[in-house]
Scaffold this motif. Structure first.
Motif, short mmCIF file in Angstrom:
data_model
loop_
_atom_site.label_atom_id
_atom_site.label_comp_id
_atom_site.label_asym_id
_atom_site.label_seq_id
_atom_site.Cartn_x
_atom_site.Cartn_y
_atom_site.Cartn_z
N LEU A 197 52.28 33.59 29.66
CA LEU A 197 53.11 32.77 30.11
C LEU A 197 53.13 33.19 31.58
O LEU A 197 53.35 32.27 32.45
CB LEU A 197 54.69 33.03 29.59
N PHE A 198 53.04 34.33 31.83
CA PHE A 198 53.37 35.10 33.35
C PHE A 198 52.05 35.86 33.44
O PHE A 198 51.64 36.54 32.88
CB PHE A 198 54.45 35.88 33.61
N PHE A 199 51.52 35.54 34.83
CA PHE A 199 50.11 36.20 35.20
C PHE A 199 50.35 36.71 36.77
O PHE A 199 50.68 36.01 37.66
CB PHE A 199 49.27 35.35 35.21
N ARG A 200 50.07 38.06 36.97
CA ARG A 200 50.19 38.51 38.34
C ARG A 200 48.69 38.15 39.00
O ARG A 200 47.77 38.62 38.40
CB ARG A 200 50.12 39.97 38.30
N ILE A 201 48.68 37.45 39.88
CA ILE A 201 47.53 36.85 40.75
C ILE A 201 47.34 37.41 42.18
O ILE A 201 46.46 37.23 42.75
CB ILE A 201 47.33 35.24 40.81
N LYS A 234 41.24 38.09 41.17
CA LYS A 234 40.57 37.10 40.97
C LYS A 234 39.96 36.64 39.63
O LYS A 234 39.91 35.97 39.06
CB LYS A 234 39.84 36.59 42.31
N LYS A 235 38.95 37.91 39.56
CA LYS A 235 38.24 37.74 38.23
C LYS A 235 38.94 37.51 36.99
O LYS A 235 38.43 36.66 36.30
CB LYS A 235 37.19 39.00 38.23
N MET A 236 39.68 38.41 36.93
CA MET A 236 40.63 38.46 35.50
C MET A 236 41.14 36.96 35.49
O MET A 236 41.18 36.45 34.31
CB MET A 236 41.53 39.67 35.31
N PHE A 237 41.70 36.56 36.53
CA PHE A 237 42.79 35.03 36.42
C PHE A 237 41.57 33.97 36.04
O PHE A 237 41.86 33.11 35.36
CB PHE A 237 43.21 35.05 37.56
N PHE A 238 40.31 33.87 36.74
CA PHE A 238 39.72 32.84 36.55
C PHE A 238 38.82 33.06 35.28
O PHE A 238 38.65 32.03 34.36
CB PHE A 238 38.61 32.76 37.79
N ASP A 239 38.79 34.16 34.56
CA ASP A 239 38.18 34.40 33.31
C ASP A 239 39.33 33.90 32.27
O ASP A 239 39.05 33.30 31.18
CB ASP A 239 38.05 35.96 32.88
N TYR A 240 40.59 33.95 32.45
CA TYR A 240 41.68 33.42 31.80
C TYR A 240 41.62 31.99 31.77
O TYR A 240 41.79 31.35 30.75
CB TYR A 240 43.02 34.05 32.12
#
Length: 248
Positions: A197-201, A234-240
């Motif tokens: 629900l929350f993501f550190r970007i 960036k990589k982990m966020f875009f993977d999600y």
């Protein structure tokens, strides 16, 4: 309903724990941490992956502290075998496996040497996943945030939060009902808020994926405001995003 971290009220569940690590020194430290927490109990501590797998399949383990590099089977191999039969917190000295571990829905990833406070945050994250929240009751989940004066608190519903911005020793909660400034640490919040629900970007921003409308280049649009996406996030966020995790 509350979430725990410093000024947030803790909710704890009882967990039977297995420490799977072929390094006795590291395993003993983890056992000592577990024994300090009343809501945790040790089922076994060893480097025997087959014993761990057997107990997990038999339903005797709620939480597995799993080392990555072991002689018989790797931690990733163990994850493939046990599936979702118990919660898993990875423990390792090697950061390269973090993303692969999260692909198997591990609760958290602890880097050795592990500090006790970091261990506690990981355990609370595991316990928080067991708090039942019905889809039509999501708005009932809230935080009580310390205000700018003694004994002053702000009630903020998770449903209303657009994003959270770091202001050095404080953070700003930007919500549908206005902004709230609270004495908090963004890194601690990132560990305690429910994922995904929350993501550190970005080092200065945590966003609510519920209110995410557009991702454009290195920016994410949250309720009409563009938030920068940091290179290290960036990589982990875009993977999600590509796996559709935010839509679960």
């Amino acid at each position: 309903m509350y979430f725990a971290e410093d000024n947030l009220i803790a909710i704890r569940a009882m967990y039977r724990c297995f420490v799977l690590d072929d390094e006795k020194y590291a395993a003993d430290i983890m056992v000592s941490f577990i024994q300090k927490v009343p809501s945790l109990t040790v089922v076994e501590s060893s480097g025997n992956v087959f014993s761990a797998i057997d107990k997990i399949i038999q339903g005797e383990v709620d939480l597995l502290f799993l080392d990555i590099q072991m002689p018989d089977l790797s931690g990733i191999d163990v994850l493939k075998i046990i599936g979702s039969r118990c919660k898993v917190i990875l423990t390792t000295a090697y950061p390269d496996y973090a993303l692969e571990g999260f692909e198997y829905d591990v609760v958290d990833y602890l880097m050795k040497p592990i500090a006790f406070d970091r261990f506690l945050r990981a355990v609370e994250k595991a316990q928080r996943q067991d708090i039942p929240v019905q889809p039509d009751k999501q708005e009932e989940a809230f935080l009580m945030l310390k205000g700018d004066r003694k004994h002053k608190y702000h009630k903020v519903f998770l449903e209303d939060i657009y994003y959270i911005e770091s202001l050095r020793n404080y953070v700003k909660f930007v919500t549908a009902k206005g902004n709230v400034i609270s004495y908090q640490n963004l890194a601690m919040l990132s560990e305690s808020l429910p994922s995904p629900l929350f993501f550190r970007i970005h080092r200065s921003f945590i966003i609510s994926t519920k209110h995410l409308s557009i991702v454009e280049g290195n920016r994410a649009n949250i309720a009409g405001t563009f938030i920068p996406i940091g290179e290290s996030y960036k990589k982990m966020f875009f993977d999600y995003l590509e796996r559709g995790i935010i839509n679960r």
